[in-house]
Design a protein around this motif. Structure first.
Motif, PDB file in Angstrom:
ATOM      1  N   HIS B  98      41.053  27.906  45.779  1.00 30.61           N
ATOM      2  CA  HIS B  98      41.057  28.677  44.349  1.00 30.61           C
ATOM      3  C   HIS B  98      39.845  29.569  44.161  1.00 30.61           C
ATOM      4  O   HIS B  98      39.004  28.995  43.304  1.00 30.61           O
ATOM      5  CB  HIS B  98      41.424  27.947  43.064  1.00 30.61           C
ATOM      6  CG  HIS B  98      41.588  28.642  41.896  1.00 30.61           C
ATOM      7  ND1 HIS B  98      42.770  29.553  41.680  1.00 30.61           N
ATOM      8  CD2 HIS B  98      40.956  28.780  40.882  1.00 30.61           C
ATOM      9  CE1 HIS B  98      42.736  30.151  40.596  1.00 30.61           C
ATOM     10  NE2 HIS B  98      41.623  29.823  39.865  1.00 30.61           N
ATOM     11  N   THR B  99      39.684  30.334  44.812  1.00 31.44           N
ATOM     12  CA  THR B  99      38.148  31.273  44.854  1.00 31.44           C
ATOM     13  C   THR B  99      38.574  32.644  44.278  1.00 31.44           C
ATOM     14  O   THR B  99      39.673  33.009  44.197  1.00 31.44           O
ATOM     15  CB  THR B  99      37.777  31.613  46.148  1.00 31.44           C
ATOM     16  OG1 THR B  99      38.617  32.234  47.070  1.00 31.44           O
ATOM     17  CG2 THR B  99      37.404  30.189  47.070  1.00 31.44           C
ATOM     18  N   VAL B 103      42.142  34.364  44.287  1.00 30.76           N
ATOM     19  CA  VAL B 103      43.131  35.082  43.061  1.00 30.76           C
ATOM     20  C   VAL B 103      43.274  36.472  43.200  1.00 30.76           C
ATOM     21  O   VAL B 103      44.421  36.845  42.641  1.00 30.76           O
ATOM     22  CB  VAL B 103      42.285  34.574  41.791  1.00 30.76           C
ATOM     23  CG1 VAL B 103      43.057  35.056  40.370  1.00 30.76           C
ATOM     24  CG2 VAL B 103      42.118  33.150  41.884  1.00 30.76           C
ATOM     25  N   GLY B 107      48.842  37.021  43.410  1.00 28.92           N
ATOM     26  CA  GLY B 107      49.922  37.386  43.100  1.00 28.92           C
ATOM     27  C   GLY B 107      50.689  38.195  43.769  1.00 28.92           C
ATOM     28  O   GLY B 107      51.884  38.450  43.962  1.00 28.92           O
ATOM     29  N   ALA B 110      52.509  36.247  46.794  1.00 28.16           N
ATOM     30  CA  ALA B 110      53.637  35.476  46.051  1.00 28.16           C
ATOM     31  C   ALA B 110      54.772  36.847  45.917  1.00 28.16           C
ATOM     32  O   ALA B 110      55.808  36.440  46.394  1.00 28.16           O
ATOM     33  CB  ALA B 110      53.352  35.127  44.736  1.00 28.16           C
ATOM     34  N   ALA B 116      57.158  30.631  45.055  1.00 27.85           N
ATOM     35  CA  ALA B 116      56.726  30.355  43.835  1.00 27.85           C
ATOM     36  C   ALA B 116      55.251  30.255  43.738  1.00 27.85           C
ATOM     37  O   ALA B 116      54.479  30.019  44.964  1.00 27.85           O
ATOM     38  CB  ALA B 116      57.172  28.885  43.407  1.00 27.85           C
ATOM     39  N   LEU B 117      54.653  30.474  42.743  1.00 28.88           N
ATOM     40  CA  LEU B 117      53.220  30.326  42.603  1.00 28.88           C
ATOM     41  C   LEU B 117      52.718  29.380  41.600  1.00 28.88           C
ATOM     42  O   LEU B 117      53.074  29.507  40.464  1.00 28.88           O
ATOM     43  CB  LEU B 117      52.770  31.934  42.160  1.00 28.88           C
ATOM     44  CG  LEU B 117      51.343  32.216  41.844  1.00 28.88           C
ATOM     45  CD1 LEU B 117      50.429  31.993  43.053  1.00 28.88           C
ATOM     46  CD2 LEU B 117      51.298  33.748  41.549  1.00 28.88           C
ATOM     47  N   VAL B 118      51.608  28.634  42.047  1.00 29.55           N
ATOM     48  CA  VAL B 118      51.205  27.660  41.018  1.00 29.55           C
ATOM     49  C   VAL B 118      49.449  27.748  41.422  1.00 29.55           C
ATOM     50  O   VAL B 118      48.893  26.929  42.054  1.00 29.55           O
ATOM     51  CB  VAL B 118      51.646  26.159  41.133  1.00 29.55           C
ATOM     52  CG1 VAL B 118      50.857  25.393  40.147  1.00 29.55           C
ATOM     53  CG2 VAL B 118      53.007  26.224  41.260  1.00 29.55           C
ATOM     54  N   PRO B 119      48.777  28.535  40.562  1.00 25.03           N
ATOM     55  CA  PRO B 119      47.212  28.635  40.803  1.00 25.03           C
ATOM     56  C   PRO B 119      46.706  27.772  39.995  1.00 25.03           C
ATOM     57  O   PRO B 119      47.106  27.070  39.231  1.00 25.03           O
ATOM     58  CB  PRO B 119      46.814  30.090  40.118  1.00 25.03           C
ATOM     59  CG  PRO B 119      48.367  30.488  39.683  1.00 25.03           C
ATOM     60  CD  PRO B 119      49.398  29.619  39.648  1.00 25.03           C
ATOM     61  N   GLU B 120      45.291  27.428  40.601  1.00 21.98           N
ATOM     62  CA  GLU B 120      44.262  26.710  39.929  1.00 21.98           C
ATOM     63  C   GLU B 120      44.946  24.985  39.814  1.00 21.98           C
ATOM     64  O   GLU B 120      44.815  24.328  38.729  1.00 21.98           O
ATOM     65  CB  GLU B 120      44.055  26.895  38.555  1.00 21.98           C
ATOM     66  CG  GLU B 120      42.509  26.704  38.086  1.00 21.98           C
ATOM     67  CD  GLU B 120      42.230  27.196  36.766  1.00 21.98           C
ATOM     68  OE1 GLU B 120      42.700  27.762  36.013  1.00 21.98           O
ATOM     69  OE2 GLU B 120      40.911  26.627  36.410  1.00 21.98           O
ATOM     70  N   ARG B 135      47.851  21.337  36.464  1.00 22.91           N
ATOM     71  CA  ARG B 135      46.998  22.396  36.555  1.00 22.91           C
ATOM     72  C   ARG B 135      46.350  22.543  34.723  1.00 22.91           C
ATOM     73  O   ARG B 135      47.158  22.080  34.007  1.00 22.91           O
ATOM     74  CB  ARG B 135      47.469  23.704  36.807  1.00 22.91           C
ATOM     75  CG  ARG B 135      48.808  24.184  36.185  1.00 22.91           C
ATOM     76  CD  ARG B 135      49.162  25.633  36.824  1.00 22.91           C
ATOM     77  NE  ARG B 135      48.342  26.544  36.875  1.00 22.91           N
ATOM     78  CZ  ARG B 135      48.163  27.477  35.790  1.00 22.91           C
ATOM     79  NH1 ARG B 135      48.624  27.391  34.715  1.00 22.91           N
ATOM     80  NH2 ARG B 135      47.107  28.235  35.797  1.00 22.91           N
ATOM     81  N   VAL B 137      45.613  24.260  31.145  1.00 20.02           N
ATOM     82  CA  VAL B 137      46.051  25.440  30.400  1.00 20.02           C
ATOM     83  C   VAL B 137      45.226  25.435  29.289  1.00 20.02           C
ATOM     84  O   VAL B 137      44.646  24.598  28.809  1.00 20.02           O
ATOM     85  CB  VAL B 137      47.550  25.375  30.119  1.00 20.02           C
ATOM     86  CG1 VAL B 137      48.496  25.575  31.478  1.00 20.02           C
ATOM     87  CG2 VAL B 137      47.916  24.201  29.450  1.00 20.02           C
ATOM     88  N   VAL B 146      53.769  21.123  36.488  1.00 15.07           N
ATOM     89  CA  VAL B 146      54.815  22.117  36.967  1.00 15.07           C
ATOM     90  C   VAL B 146      55.458  21.829  38.061  1.00 15.07           C
ATOM     91  O   VAL B 146      55.056  21.521  39.202  1.00 15.07           O
ATOM     92  CB  VAL B 146      53.765  23.591  37.293  1.00 15.07           C
ATOM     93  CG1 VAL B 146      54.579  24.647  37.673  1.00 15.07           C
ATOM     94  CG2 VAL B 146      52.916  24.131  36.263  1.00 15.07           C
TER      95      VAL B 146
END
Lengths: 263, 327
Positions: B98-99, B103, B107, B110, B116-120, B135, B137, B146
């Protein structure tokens, strides 16, 4: 130049948060909602670019009825028109479904540039701009700290990078730029602006206007689902060193040497 | 046989990014849980040194994509190349560090591979029908879990310090040169870089850090921390309130709006441990916390703690270190 600005209404993270009964999100009762911070900077940047080019600023949001308040505020600070993606079928999705819906809405308005914040203060994927760019087939840049539209149909863009360095890049337009907080000073709404905003166009669009099947968008179409939220757990805890400062300090040095082996 | 886990590595000018090793550790851990193999991919040009380094990790395959259009990063060229690799490997999970660079293109990637997308991501756990990704929030005030629906493949970017680089298993990674079917197309022109606000300190590589929090009380009293840092040979850093008060320059801020560090020793002086600070330092190997408040959250991530006045303890700690060094 017609500039689209995508904004999101988010809970004020300074507010005291409580979990919703199903523990899948916070209880939104009594929580104040605000325009996402970096989106405010995106809106200000769009207003400045439009002023320099006699352009038009169209602000978009996807959200429930309460999100109109965010659009009205954007109109009050100077946006020309607002489009509210207002449909229960569009709600509850993730960056992929929201980005797809916004891209359709932007296409309908034939915009030349899209600005949005770099990250939402609630869910914080930081991905919606990239998804919009993918659907539109436009270049994009994240964490933008400066924008200069050039005559040749390009933009000179300053991007924040890690460890205090900015990168300067040139993109062809149209493009999607995801704005980092701090690059300008967002203006306040004047009383005159608030009065004028009441007469500005605020249109609503739904899933069918965007040719999105209800099962392919929003919560139904999203590939991810938040199953729970909670306050972070605390860990095992530290070994607490006893005694007065001198005794504890000597013990600590001993532990760091023999146990942790970091000295 | 489960589909492989694909780890996307990051390099700059041929040197492997620190968080690439954490991503390998995360990928190995995910594959162990899901039961598939781990493959990795590295994009760029002139990658010999990085390739040698990565080929010493336990990976089923290591795809190397070298092309002049990938020499410097652009999202268009990188995503174009990654789409081809993802199509060929058919991974169930793609793990990325996660740099800022990740980031920037996540997007778009994906959207292109319809994943599917799950960042951080800071961790994961097994559930009945797959993994639950953890993650933060709402600025780290809450942690969410998630799920990915319907067996879709998923892109996850792992937050710095969530998976220890030391946990990456070594072995032998067969290098496969990946031939692209289409030339990658850069979608931006790199004009240059500029320093922000003069000299910047990169704390991410520091071996030891002494970090100061609000508990220091006064910028005039910073010398206890400076003396300790000198005795340890450590870098001095701070949490946000200290920086906002102007007691240390902003380039020494640790946390979500500052730097992310993972030194072998992190000494937190008068830091309560708000999540925004913890995300920046929890990858540290050994954490020492000094705080007046026994309920301060910093103690939950610390290995050793002292409950008391930092102005009494810190000089004693400095003296004990100097004595130990002399003995």
């Amino acid at each position: 130049m017609r500039i689209a600005v995508c904004i999101k209404q988010v809970p004020d993270t300074e507010a005291r948060l409580r979990l919703r009964r199903d523990e899948r999100w916070i209880d939104e009762e009594d929580v104040p909602f605000v325009i996402n911070e970096s989106d405010e900077y995106a809106l200000e940047e769009a207003l400045q670019l439009a002023e320099a080019s006699e352009g038009e600023v169209v602000v978009f949001t996807l959200g429930p009825e309460r999100a109109k308040e965010a659009l009205r505020k954007a109109l009050a600070v100077g946006a020309d028109r607002a489009v509210h993606l207002r449909d229960d079928a569009l709600e509850g999705g993730d960056a992929s479904t929201t980005g797809a819906a916004l891209a359709r809405a932007i296409e309908r308005e034939e915009c030349d540039l899209v600005l949005t914040g770099s990250q939402s203060d609630d869910v914080g994927f930081g991905a919606t701009g990239g998804v919009i760019a993918g659907h539109l087939g436009w270049p994009h840049a994240w964490l933008v700290m400066g924008v200069e539209v050039e005559e040749e149909g390009t933009a000179r863009v300053v991007r924040e990078m890690e460890s205090g360095v900015n990168e300067i890049v040139r993109l062809r337009l149209p493009a999607v730029l995801e704005i980092q907080a701090g690059l300008n000073h967002p203006r306040y709404a004047s009383l005159r602006g608030i009065m004028q905003a009441k007469k500005k166009e605020l249109s609503e669009v739904g899933a069918s206007d965007l040719d999105l099947a209800p099962e392919a968008t929003g919560a139904a179409g999203a590939l991810t689902e938040v199953v729970s939220v909670g306050f972070p757990e605390s860990g095992e805890g530290a070994e607490i060193l006893e005694g007065d400062a001198e005794v504890a300090a000597r013990q600590l040095v001993e532990r760091l040497r023999r146990e942790a082996k970091v000295l | 046989m489960a589909n492989p886990v694909l780890v996307v590595l990051q390099q700059r000018e041929g040197g492997l990014h620190r968080m690439s090793r954490e991503a390998i550790a995360a990928g190995q851990s995910v594959a162990e849980t899901l039961g598939g193999s781990v493959e990795a991919v590295l994009l760029g040009e002139g990658l010999d040194a990085a390739v040698e380094e990565v080929s010493a990790f336990a990976l089923a395959k290591f795809h190397v994509v070298e092309h002049e259009a990938l020499a410097s990063y652009t999202p268009g060229a990188y995503v174009g190349a990654l789409v081809e690799v993802v199509d060929a490997v058919q991974p169930s999970v793609v793990v990325l560090p996660h740099t800022y660079q990740t980031v920037d293109f996540l997007g778009l990637l994906a959207q292109r591979v319809d994943a599917a997308l799950v960042p951080e991501v800071t961790g994961f756990e097994s559930a009945d029908d797959g993994l639950l990704w953890e993650r933060p929030v709402l600025g780290g005030k809450l942690t969410s879990k998630v799920a990915v629906r319907g067996g879709a493949s998923v892109l996850v970017s792992v937050q710095s310090g969530s998976f220890s680089a030391d946990g990456a298993r070594s072995g032998e990674a067969p290098v496969e040169r990946f031939a692209l079917s289409a030339d990658p197309e850069p979608d931006r022109e790199l004009l240059g870089t500029e320093e922000v606000g003069g000299d910047q300190v990169d704390l991410s590589q520091a071996g030891m850090i002494v970090a100061v929090g609000r508990g220091i009380g006064d910028g005039e009293k910073m010398s206890v921390a400076e003396d300790l840092a000198e005795a340890l040979g450590a870098e001095l850093a701070a949490s946000r309130p200290v920086i906002d008060n102007g007691w240390l320059p902003r380039d020494r801020q640790i946390g979500s709006s500052g730097q992310t560090v993972s030194p072998k020793l992190y000494v937190a002086l008068g830091i309560s441990g708000a999540i925004q600070h913890l995300v920046g330092m929890k990858g540290s190997k050994t954490v020492v916390a000094i705080n007046r408040d026994p309920n301060a959250p910093i103690f939950s991530v610390a290995d050793y703690g002292y409950v008391g006045d930092l102005h009494e303890f810190t000089p004693a700690f400095t003296t004990a270190l100097r004595e130990a060094a002399d003995s």
